[in-house]
Each structure stands twice: as structure tokens, then as C-alpha cells.
Design a protein around this motif. Sequence first.
Motif, PDB file in Angstrom:
ATOM      1  N   LYS A  36       0.813  -1.225   0.000  1.00  0.00           N
ATOM      2  CA  LYS A  36       0.000   0.000   0.000  1.00  0.00           C
ATOM      3  C   LYS A  36       0.846   1.276   0.000  1.00  0.00           C
ATOM      4  N   VAL A  37       1.850   1.274  -0.844  1.00  0.00           N
ATOM      5  CA  VAL A  37       2.604   2.510  -1.061  1.00  0.00           C
ATOM      6  C   VAL A  37       1.654   3.504  -1.707  1.00  0.00           C
ATOM      7  N   GLU A  38       1.745   4.761  -1.293  1.00  0.00           N
ATOM      8  CA  GLU A  38       0.834   5.753  -1.882  1.00  0.00           C
ATOM      9  C   GLU A  38       1.427   6.267  -3.198  1.00  0.00           C
ATOM     10  N   PHE A  39       0.611   6.226  -4.232  1.00  0.00           N
ATOM     11  CA  PHE A  39       1.085   6.671  -5.552  1.00  0.00           C
ATOM     12  C   PHE A  39       0.521   8.060  -5.829  1.00  0.00           C
ATOM     13  N   LYS A  40       1.442   9.060  -5.937  1.00  0.00           N
ATOM     14  CA  LYS A  40       0.988  10.425  -6.245  1.00  0.00           C
ATOM     15  C   LYS A  40       1.488  10.791  -7.629  1.00  0.00           C
ATOM     16  N   ASN A  83      11.979   5.878   1.869  1.00  0.00           N
ATOM     17  CA  ASN A  83      10.537   6.004   2.133  1.00  0.00           C
ATOM     18  C   ASN A  83       9.816   6.539   0.896  1.00  0.00           C
ATOM     19  N   TRP A  84      10.560   7.369   0.177  1.00  0.00           N
ATOM     20  CA  TRP A  84       9.944   7.985  -1.002  1.00  0.00           C
ATOM     21  C   TRP A  84      10.748   7.637  -2.252  1.00  0.00           C
ATOM     22  N   VAL A  85      10.013   7.415  -3.351  1.00  0.00           N
ATOM     23  CA  VAL A  85      10.676   7.284  -4.645  1.00  0.00           C
ATOM     24  C   VAL A  85      10.065   8.356  -5.561  1.00  0.00           C
ATOM     25  N   VAL A  86      10.959   9.243  -6.095  1.00  0.00           N
ATOM     26  CA  VAL A  86      10.469  10.350  -6.923  1.00  0.00           C
ATOM     27  C   VAL A  86      10.899  10.099  -8.369  1.00  0.00           C
ATOM     28  N   LYS A 110       5.195   5.819   3.014  1.00  0.00           N
ATOM     29  CA  LYS A 110       5.812   5.269   1.793  1.00  0.00           C
ATOM     30  C   LYS A 110       5.088   5.883   0.603  1.00  0.00           C
ATOM     31  N   CYS A 111       5.823   6.632  -0.187  1.00  0.00           N
ATOM     32  CA  CYS A 111       5.180   7.340  -1.297  1.00  0.00           C
ATOM     33  C   CYS A 111       5.972   7.210  -2.588  1.00  0.00           C
ATOM     34  N   SER A 112       5.216   7.264  -3.672  1.00  0.00           N
ATOM     35  CA  SER A 112       5.833   7.330  -4.990  1.00  0.00           C
ATOM     36  C   SER A 112       5.283   8.593  -5.646  1.00  0.00           C
ATOM     37  N   PHE A 113       6.203   9.485  -6.119  1.00  0.00           N
ATOM     38  CA  PHE A 113       5.777  10.725  -6.782  1.00  0.00           C
ATOM     39  C   PHE A 113       6.137  10.619  -8.247  1.00  0.00           C
ATOM     40  N   LEU A 114       5.150  10.799  -9.094  1.00  0.00           N
ATOM     41  CA  LEU A 114       5.410  10.728 -10.539  1.00  0.00           C
ATOM     42  C   LEU A 114       5.163  12.097 -11.152  1.00  0.00           C
ATOM     43  N   LEU A 115       6.201  12.634 -11.766  1.00  0.00           N
ATOM     44  CA  LEU A 115       6.072  13.939 -12.423  1.00  0.00           C
ATOM     45  C   LEU A 115       5.861  13.692 -13.914  1.00  0.00           C
ATOM     46  N   ILE A 116       4.714  14.101 -14.406  1.00  0.00           N
ATOM     47  CA  ILE A 116       4.372  13.809 -15.804  1.00  0.00           C
ATOM     48  C   ILE A 116       4.467  15.106 -16.612  1.00  0.00           C
ATOM     49  N   ASP A 117       5.360  15.092 -17.599  1.00  0.00           N
ATOM     50  CA  ASP A 117       5.477  16.280 -18.459  1.00  0.00           C
ATOM     51  C   ASP A 117       5.203  15.899 -19.911  1.00  0.00           C
TER      52      ASP A 117
END
Length: 691
Positions: free
Chosen positions: A517-521, A617-620, A658-665
Motif C-alpha cells: 500500500k505505497v501511496e502513488f501520487k 521512504n519515497w521514490v520520486v 511510503k510514497c511514490s511521486f510521478l512527475l508527468i510532463d
Amino acid sequence: MEKKKLVTRYIPAGMNLASLNPQPAKYRTKKCKPIPFDKILERDIFLSEDEDVSTQVVTSPPRKEEKERQKMKPPRTICANKSLCFDEYNIKITETPGFEKIPSEPPLVKETTEAPVSFKAKMFERLKVTETPALGKIANEPSLVEETITPPVSFKAKMCERLKVTETPGLGKIASEPSLVVETTSAPVSFKAKMCERLQRHKLKKQNASPDSTAHSSERQVKIQKCECSDCDKFASCTFWLHNNVTFDETGKTVTKGLPLLKGDPTDKEISIFKTFNKIILHGVVIPKPLFSLDETNIDANIQKAMVKINCASSKDVQSYMWPAVQRGLNTFMIAAPKSGKTLAYLPAFCSFAMEKNDRYAELAQYTGPLIIILCPTSKNCNELHDLITELVVECWDAPVVEVLTENSPVQSDCDILVTVPSVLEECLKAGKVSLKRLCHLAIEDGYFLLKNHNQSMEKLLKIINIAQTNRPHNKNIQIVVSSEKWSSDLELLLRKLYVTPLVCFEDFLEAAVYSKVEFKKKKLKSLYKLFYLDDVLKGHYMTHKAVVFCEEEEIGTIKEHLEISGVECITISNDLIEDEIFENEDMWRSLPTGQYKVFLCTDALFERTARVLNANWVVHYSLPSNWTQFQKRFRCLVENLCSPFDVSDNIYKTNDKCSFLLIDEACDNQIFLDFFEVLTRNLVTHLQLK
Ligand SMILES: Nc1ncnc2c1ncn2[C@@H]1O[C@H](COP(=O)(O)OP(=O)(O)OP(=O)(O)O)[C@@H](O)[C@H]1O
């Protein structure tokens, strides 16, 4: 008292004996009162000791001769009631201990000339006396007695009808009820014999039900009149998935049940060990020692030979952990890429089990139904699996009987391995064409797909298997093995509901992140603004949340500079570093204490050269990689912080744990974006319901 067979003749039920065979007046009793059937003494039915039973007559003598013979005969006192007249007609009664003994001895009465209707009346009387709730009441006995002119079949048919209507699993069915109805011209003795046998069976079962018979068992002992759970109620009233010789409703019988497949309420904190072995993440209560080659396993030697022939002598990553786990009978979930060896992780062990059935499952020899059921998404998969099994057991002289069921048809009674699709299995169970009494292993191929797209059938099957497992007259449990390419909320529900918590094995870090249940942002923005967004995300958090930022090679310098200007400290690894320097950097980053963390900045290629960047904890995702596999691998940096769904508290998302940040360009690869979007939807809907 020693029993003797009685020579007598068939009297068709309903026939007026008096009219057929009138007795001389001197032998008639004076208005002799009929004696209730239950008052008849044993000695009234059996011949006296000096009676010559060797003179048993099988066929009726000609009527005239018989009449003469009757006249010559002295009055007999064998039957208290003429209506029984056993000695005078060639009915061969094979009395069994199943008949209740009659306690009181009424005075013997001479033969009467009463019509045979009294035989029926007595039978009813007797049934009434020995009436049990299982048999139910006779609704219209008086009218039955009146129907003496109806053909004999009606009496038998009615009895059969009655037995059929009041049939309970405890008494079992009479094997050949239809033939009873058809055989109206055959001697009623067969009907009687069946009644005797049935009563005897009933009595024997009662005797066998002594607590001693099962006292040796260490498993749960459940006293079954009917077990008190609602499932058992269902089982008792609906037996379509089992054949009818199960004996659960015997008064006082103690039956040892196996553990259920599913549990009522899921409990938290069940999985205690979470381990990562190179590319494999394992989560379970026990984690078996891995096996790396076939000869370390207990798989049958001939199956091993077949595996060697198809170049599978050494294990693939998933198999190293699954071979020993499956062999030990553990429930297992394996989540790995297509063609990663999931099927061959369990199939060789299952085939070995089937071949060892005489030793391993000796107590199940009396039952029918498959030992192993493998559920596949499509008939094509079923056939492929069948071919694979054939390949594995080709060298085995005692190869298991394998059947592929892709339509609703009967299953061979000696089938060991049944390969089918959920909807067909459901239909077959409903139609009573498959029994679950012998089932000990259940494999679900492509669990993600089956639980999502065949959720209703799967729901029913899991519930039925659960009910069947807890109501079978033996204590064998059912091992469940699920293979899947993806993790989903449906699989999580099944994991939580399984009574014996399974060993979960991931070969895919992204799937493990979904599991944990990592949070996907995600943030869609122009590339110009990405740096500022990164600032926003990290500033104020990076020292307490270990972050790894993935970018392109050429972006590393700019990002590092920008972050340092903003006061965000970084550790970078770049192509010009040698292995030792990379190792030093990652080691330093790993050992930073909480509150003094630094951002780890790297490319996909460089990340693959690291071995110990595992506790982020975070993957960007500042930039997307060139392919999906690389994207999946990025989640390895979280692996030491992953936990099981049992450990995830409700407010996990509020803590940004625990978070995953996805930057979409603009440069985002469409396909990766679509794949990622699919991941985001996985946990949104649970299709399966296992209340
Ligand atoms: N230990 C092994 N060594 C070498 N090859 C193997 C091994 N295990 C499996 N394979 C090969 O990998 C292929 C896929 O195996 P398997 O069907 O077990 O994988 P799978 O993950 O279940 O596949 P699918 O995605 O179709 O369900 C097969 O061709 C098989 O021969």
C-alpha cells in the motif's frame, strides 16, 4: 438368541390373504384382536429350535397342493398375528440386528385369518414407534391402510417416497430406490432386506460413534449433531457439492474436521517475517530455506528426469522459495512476471503428491473426486497445463489421472488432477458431477485475472470449498497456491481471509509496493516547472523521509545544483565513479540517522549498479525510464520499508510513510503512463466478496 432364517412366501402388499387362502374354520381364531406390530416377539418371527430350516422352499407350490398341505398342518403359533404369516409363504426373511428387539412379550396368539392389510398397518405402527426426527412423520397413514386394493407397487412406492422425502445425509440414500419402484413383481423381501440393512447401518453408525474412535486425533474435534455454525446448516440442507454418503447428522457422533479454508474475521499482524533475497521479496509466518536445484527437493525422481529434459534442472528465482514451500504444504501466493516459472514452481510437487496418494492420502481412498484442482482463466490455458503435466509424468508408471474439464460433464471417479475453469467447476459442483471430498490442493492460475473477471464463480467456489473442507469426514486440509502477474485488492482480500496465512512471494518490486500500500501520487506539469515542484515535495520532509530521485543522466547536474540552492542536501552517483566509490556513497546514504537524511539522486543505469539502496521512504520519478521493466525496478529502493497489508494502518496515507511521486510532463512516454495508470486503479475496487 440364535437367529434362523424363516421359510415363507411372498405376499404382495395389499393382497387380501384371507380371500386367497381361506383357513378351515377350526383353525380360525375367535375374533382375535390384532396385536400391534411392535409387540411381536422375536420368537414369533423365528422358527423354534427344532424347526427344520433345511426344508426351505424357494418357489411357491401349486395352489391346490398347498391348500391340501395347509389343511393337514396343525395350527402354528409362530406368528402372533396372521397378517404376518411368514411361515406359510415363501418369504425368506433375512432378519438383521438392525431391527429393534421387542421388549415385552405379549401372550402368544394363534394364527388369525386377518387380511394382509394388517401387515402394512403393523409396518406403519412399527415405523411410528421407531420414528425419529430424521424419518419424519407419515402424513396420511390411515388412507394408506385403506388402500388395500391398490396394487402392491403403491405401498412400496409410498415407502420409497417416504424414505426419499425424509432422507437425511446421516441415513444415506437407499442405493437403488428407482429399482424398488420398478421391481413391483419381485419379492418384497428385497425391500425388507433394504429396510433391515438400512436400520442396521443406522445402528452400526451409532455404535461406531463412540468418542474413543476419534480420541487419538489432535485436530479440532467437533461434536456434530449438526455443528452450530451457519455453514454447517447450509451444508446439511444443501449437499450438491458432495455425494450423499457423508455421515454428519448422527446423534453423538464425533468427527474430526480439517481447518477451514477461510476465516470469519481477518485479524491484523499475522505476517511476521518480511525478507528480501536479492530479487525476491518474501512475506510469511515461516520462510523455508531456499532450494536451488531439483535434486535437493523431494519431487518424484521420474518427474525430476522430465524436468531435466525440458532444461529445468536448476530453479528460477521464484522456484527457489516456492519448491520447498509447496512441498511443505504451505499456502503460497506468487507474484511474478509472465514466463518466470510460476507454474513449474508448484506443478512438479503437485504431480508428486498425486503419485504418492496411496501413502500420503491413504485415508481418502474410500472417496472419489480429484485430489488436486487447478483453475485456469481459459480452456486454452487448461489444455496447455494438461500438456505440461503430461510432459512431467511421461516417465512415471504410476502417473496420476489427469482430466481437463472445459464443459459441464461428469468427471472420472478416479481423477487425481482436475484442470478446469471456474465457471465449469461451479456448474459441475452444482450438478453433483465433482466431489470435493478428496480435494487437498487447489491451484489458482492468474489469480489477479480470475478474482477480477470471474469473481462471482470464484467467490462461490471458495465458499463451497471452505464449507466442504470443514464438513468432510476427515481432517485433511486444502493447500491453496495462487500464481499471478499482478497484485490487487482482490488478492489482498483472499490473503486476509485465508485461515492459514500464506507465504507471499514477489519477484516484482512494483507489485510488492502495491501489496504494501505505497501511496502513488502523480503531478502533471510542464517540464519548466518540474524543478520547482521537486523543491516543494522535498523541502521540509527530506530529512525525515529518505528519498531517492530518478532522473536522466544529463539532468543530474541541474537538479543537484537547484536542490542545493534550495537547501536540500543530495548524494549523487554518476558514471565517472568506480564501483568502490559507488559502494561508499550508497553506504553513507544508508547509514544516515533519522533527521539528517539526504536525497539520493541517480539514473536507472546507475541504480542497477547499487546493491544497498533499499531503505527509502519515497521514490520520486523526476523523469520516466525508457521501459516499464526499469520503472518496476525503481521500487526496489523501498523494499526494506515494505510491510504486509496486515501491518498497514488506516492512517498510513496521512503519514506519507511510503510514497511514490510521478512527475508527468510533455515528454512522458504514453505507454508507461497508461501502465502506471492501471496500477493506480488496482486497489480502488475489490471485485471479490468473501463475507
Ligand atoms: N527452472 C527452470 N529452468 C529453466 N526454464 C524454466 C524453469 N522453470 C520454467 N522454465 C521455463 O519457463 C517457461 C515458463 O514456465 P512456467 O509456465 O512455469 O512460467 P509461468 O510464470 O507460469 O508462465 P505464465 O506466465 O505463462 O503463467 C517454460 O517454458 C519453462 O520451460
